[in-house]
Design a protein around this motif. Sequence first.
Motif, PDB file in Angstrom:
ATOM      1  N   GLN A 173       0.835  -1.170   0.093  1.00  0.00           N
ATOM      2  CA  GLN A 173      -0.084  -0.076  -0.156  1.00  0.00           C
ATOM      3  C   GLN A 173       0.652   1.162  -0.015  1.00  0.00           C
ATOM      4  O   GLN A 173       0.667   2.186  -0.693  1.00  0.00           O
ATOM      5  N   ALA A 174       2.162   1.166   0.821  1.00  0.00           N
ATOM      6  CA  ALA A 174       2.967   2.484   0.722  1.00  0.00           C
ATOM      7  C   ALA A 174       3.357   2.582  -0.467  1.00  0.00           C
ATOM      8  O   ALA A 174       3.540   3.633  -1.284  1.00  0.00           O
ATOM      9  N   GLY A 175       3.744   1.238  -1.213  1.00  0.00           N
ATOM     10  CA  GLY A 175       4.564   1.399  -2.791  1.00  0.00           C
ATOM     11  C   GLY A 175       3.406   1.945  -3.594  1.00  0.00           C
ATOM     12  O   GLY A 175       3.737   2.850  -4.413  1.00  0.00           O
ATOM     13  N   VAL A 176       2.118   1.670  -3.441  1.00  0.00           N
ATOM     14  CA  VAL A 176       1.045   2.306  -4.435  1.00  0.00           C
ATOM     15  C   VAL A 176       1.125   3.846  -4.228  1.00  0.00           C
ATOM     16  O   VAL A 176       0.895   4.656  -5.086  1.00  0.00           O
ATOM     17  N   GLU A 177       1.013   4.077  -2.642  1.00  0.00           N
ATOM     18  CA  GLU A 177       0.615   5.637  -2.567  1.00  0.00           C
ATOM     19  C   GLU A 177       1.766   6.501  -2.779  1.00  0.00           C
ATOM     20  O   GLU A 177       1.598   7.678  -3.252  1.00  0.00           O
ATOM     21  N   VAL A 178       3.190   6.047  -2.654  1.00  0.00           N
ATOM     22  CA  VAL A 178       4.273   6.823  -2.529  1.00  0.00           C
ATOM     23  C   VAL A 178       4.899   6.904  -4.004  1.00  0.00           C
ATOM     24  O   VAL A 178       5.361   7.776  -4.558  1.00  0.00           O
ATOM     25  N   LEU A 179       4.731   5.593  -4.563  1.00  0.00           N
ATOM     26  CA  LEU A 179       5.689   5.284  -5.958  1.00  0.00           C
ATOM     27  C   LEU A 179       4.492   5.080  -7.181  1.00  0.00           C
ATOM     28  O   LEU A 179       5.058   5.013  -8.242  1.00  0.00           O
ATOM     29  N   ALA A 180       3.351   4.962  -6.885  1.00  0.00           N
ATOM     30  CA  ALA A 180       2.462   4.787  -7.926  1.00  0.00           C
ATOM     31  C   ALA A 180       2.531   3.239  -8.397  1.00  0.00           C
ATOM     32  O   ALA A 180       2.523   3.156  -9.453  1.00  0.00           O
ATOM     33  N   ALA A 181       3.084   2.540  -7.392  1.00  0.00           N
ATOM     34  CA  ALA A 181       3.277   1.154  -7.898  1.00  0.00           C
ATOM     35  C   ALA A 181       1.867   0.311  -8.327  1.00  0.00           C
ATOM     36  O   ALA A 181       0.977   0.867  -7.898  1.00  0.00           O
ATOM     37  N   ASP A 182       2.326  -0.666  -8.991  1.00  0.00           N
ATOM     38  CA  ASP A 182       0.781  -1.457  -9.403  1.00  0.00           C
ATOM     39  C   ASP A 182       0.278  -2.254  -8.431  1.00  0.00           C
ATOM     40  O   ASP A 182       0.773  -3.254  -7.752  1.00  0.00           O
ATOM     41  N   PRO A 183      -0.944  -1.853  -7.868  1.00  0.00           N
ATOM     42  CA  PRO A 183      -1.658  -2.432  -7.004  1.00  0.00           C
ATOM     43  C   PRO A 183      -1.897  -3.900  -7.358  1.00  0.00           C
ATOM     44  O   PRO A 183      -2.313  -4.447  -6.067  1.00  0.00           O
ATOM     45  N   SER A 184      -1.863  -4.480  -8.336  1.00  0.00           N
ATOM     46  CA  SER A 184      -2.354  -5.758  -8.855  1.00  0.00           C
ATOM     47  C   SER A 184      -1.358  -6.728  -8.460  1.00  0.00           C
ATOM     48  O   SER A 184      -1.601  -7.893  -8.426  1.00  0.00           O
ATOM     49  N   ASP A 185       0.024  -6.337  -8.014  1.00  0.00           N
ATOM     50  CA  ASP A 185       0.988  -7.047  -7.670  1.00  0.00           C
ATOM     51  C   ASP A 185       1.624  -6.772  -6.448  1.00  0.00           C
ATOM     52  O   ASP A 185       2.482  -5.948  -6.287  1.00  0.00           O
ATOM     53  N   LEU A 236      12.060  -6.860   6.219  1.00  0.00           N
ATOM     54  CA  LEU A 236      12.131  -5.571   7.219  1.00  0.00           C
ATOM     55  C   LEU A 236      13.037  -4.601   6.720  1.00  0.00           C
ATOM     56  O   LEU A 236      14.402  -4.848   6.591  1.00  0.00           O
ATOM     57  N   PRO A 237      12.680  -3.469   6.549  1.00  0.00           N
ATOM     58  CA  PRO A 237      13.815  -2.439   6.090  1.00  0.00           C
ATOM     59  C   PRO A 237      14.819  -2.329   6.963  1.00  0.00           C
ATOM     60  O   PRO A 237      14.775  -2.222   8.245  1.00  0.00           O
ATOM     61  N   PRO A 238      15.977  -1.892   6.415  1.00  0.00           N
ATOM     62  CA  PRO A 238      17.088  -1.867   7.528  1.00  0.00           C
ATOM     63  C   PRO A 238      17.486  -0.222   7.985  1.00  0.00           C
ATOM     64  O   PRO A 238      18.623   0.090   8.285  1.00  0.00           O
ATOM     65  N   ALA A 251       9.320  -3.016  -4.366  1.00  0.00           N
ATOM     66  CA  ALA A 251       9.759  -1.526  -5.106  1.00  0.00           C
ATOM     67  C   ALA A 251       9.726  -0.526  -3.689  1.00  0.00           C
ATOM     68  O   ALA A 251      10.583   0.418  -3.877  1.00  0.00           O
ATOM     69  N   PHE A 252       8.726  -0.511  -2.817  1.00  0.00           N
ATOM     70  CA  PHE A 252       8.697   0.662  -1.759  1.00  0.00           C
ATOM     71  C   PHE A 252       9.908   0.196  -0.963  1.00  0.00           C
ATOM     72  O   PHE A 252      10.838   1.122  -0.504  1.00  0.00           O
ATOM     73  N   LEU A 253      10.314  -1.012  -0.358  1.00  0.00           N
ATOM     74  CA  LEU A 253      11.574  -1.065   0.305  1.00  0.00           C
ATOM     75  C   LEU A 253      12.761  -0.681  -0.423  1.00  0.00           C
ATOM     76  O   LEU A 253      13.385  -0.405   0.214  1.00  0.00           O
ATOM     77  N   ALA A 254      12.888  -0.989  -1.630  1.00  0.00           N
ATOM     78  CA  ALA A 254      13.973  -0.771  -2.293  1.00  0.00           C
ATOM     79  C   ALA A 254      13.968   0.945  -2.191  1.00  0.00           C
ATOM     80  O   ALA A 254      15.192   1.413  -2.261  1.00  0.00           O
ATOM     81  N   TRP A 255      13.119   1.482  -2.459  1.00  0.00           N
ATOM     82  CA  TRP A 255      13.159   2.993  -2.521  1.00  0.00           C
ATOM     83  C   TRP A 255      13.465   3.755  -1.033  1.00  0.00           C
ATOM     84  O   TRP A 255      13.993   4.475  -1.125  1.00  0.00           O
ATOM     85  N   LEU A 256      13.221   2.793   0.046  1.00  0.00           N
ATOM     86  CA  LEU A 256      13.544   3.279   1.299  1.00  0.00           C
ATOM     87  C   LEU A 256      15.177   3.368   1.284  1.00  0.00           C
ATOM     88  O   LEU A 256      15.854   3.884   2.189  1.00  0.00           O
ATOM     89  N   GLU A 257      15.860   2.471   0.655  1.00  0.00           N
ATOM     90  CA  GLU A 257      17.323   2.328   0.789  1.00  0.00           C
ATOM     91  C   GLU A 257      18.173   3.890   0.404  1.00  0.00           C
ATOM     92  O   GLU A 257      17.599   4.157  -0.588  1.00  0.00           O
ATOM     93  N   PRO A 258      19.088   4.100   1.042  1.00  0.00           N
ATOM     94  CA  PRO A 258      19.735   5.347   0.604  1.00  0.00           C
ATOM     95  C   PRO A 258      20.430   5.060  -0.711  1.00  0.00           C
ATOM     96  O   PRO A 258      20.777   4.039  -1.065  1.00  0.00           O
ATOM     97  N   LYS A 259      20.365   6.038  -1.380  1.00  0.00           N
ATOM     98  CA  LYS A 259      20.815   6.113  -2.643  1.00  0.00           C
ATOM     99  C   LYS A 259      22.248   7.075  -2.733  1.00  0.00           C
ATOM    100  O   LYS A 259      22.149   8.173  -2.287  1.00  0.00           O
ATOM    101  N   ALA A 260      23.100   6.540  -3.333  1.00  0.00           N
ATOM    102  CA  ALA A 260      24.402   7.500  -3.441  1.00  0.00           C
ATOM    103  C   ALA A 260      24.276   8.651  -4.134  1.00  0.00           C
ATOM    104  O   ALA A 260      23.478   8.550  -5.143  1.00  0.00           O
ATOM    105  N   GLY A 261      24.640   9.834  -3.476  1.00  0.00           N
ATOM    106  CA  GLY A 261      24.602  11.278  -4.294  1.00  0.00           C
ATOM    107  C   GLY A 261      23.275  11.895  -4.134  1.00  0.00           C
ATOM    108  O   GLY A 261      23.009  12.768  -4.438  1.00  0.00           O
ATOM    109  N   GLN A 262      22.192  11.243  -3.342  1.00  0.00           N
ATOM    110  CA  GLN A 262      21.158  11.785  -3.267  1.00  0.00           C
ATOM    111  C   GLN A 262      20.830  12.033  -1.696  1.00  0.00           C
ATOM    112  O   GLN A 262      21.253  11.170  -0.850  1.00  0.00           O
ATOM    113  N   LYS A 263      20.098  13.217  -1.179  1.00  0.00           N
ATOM    114  CA  LYS A 263      19.886  13.440   0.095  1.00  0.00           C
ATOM    115  C   LYS A 263      18.919  12.155   0.565  1.00  0.00           C
ATOM    116  O   LYS A 263      17.858  12.117  -0.232  1.00  0.00           O
TER     117      LYS A 263
END
Length: 150
Positions: free
Chosen positions: A79-91, A132-134, A98-110
């Motif tokens: 649900q968080a993935g759908v709301e934050v990333l517009a992920a496909d709710p059918s999967d 569980l997210p890290p 996708a949401f858990l990956a989005w939570l991971e820090p990205k090099a060079g980004q705030k």
Amino acid sequence: MLPPRALSFQHRSEADQLRTAVDSGGTAVLSQVLTGTGGVGKTQLAADYARTAWDSGGVDVLVWISASSRSAITAGYAQAGVEVLAADPSDPEQAARAFLAWLEPKAGQKPCRWLVVLDDVADPADMRAGGLPPARTAVSWSPRAAARPP
């Protein structure tokens, strides 16, 4: 959805201890687990922390998951993935990943300041299975087996 504050909620020293444990400043990988039998106020303590973090601007994303099973945890992340990333709710599995990956820090980004609360975890193994997210996570867990009379 963050539960409403209980009409009888009273600030306790545990709320300050939770803030101290989680709010160390800077970039951190933190989890805080609240345990106890049902009715002692774990959900209200976590909700107070989450509400304060959100209201003070301490987090950019706040996710509250009723986590009574692995499927509920996956559904919450999805649900968080759908709301934050517009992920496909059918999967839901993919949306959760996708949401858990989005939570991971990205090099060079705030880094995004986020808080995930897994409320009412029945089995800690469900958190590992759910990915569980890290980082910043608060968990309320009632050890149901220990709370049952023999």
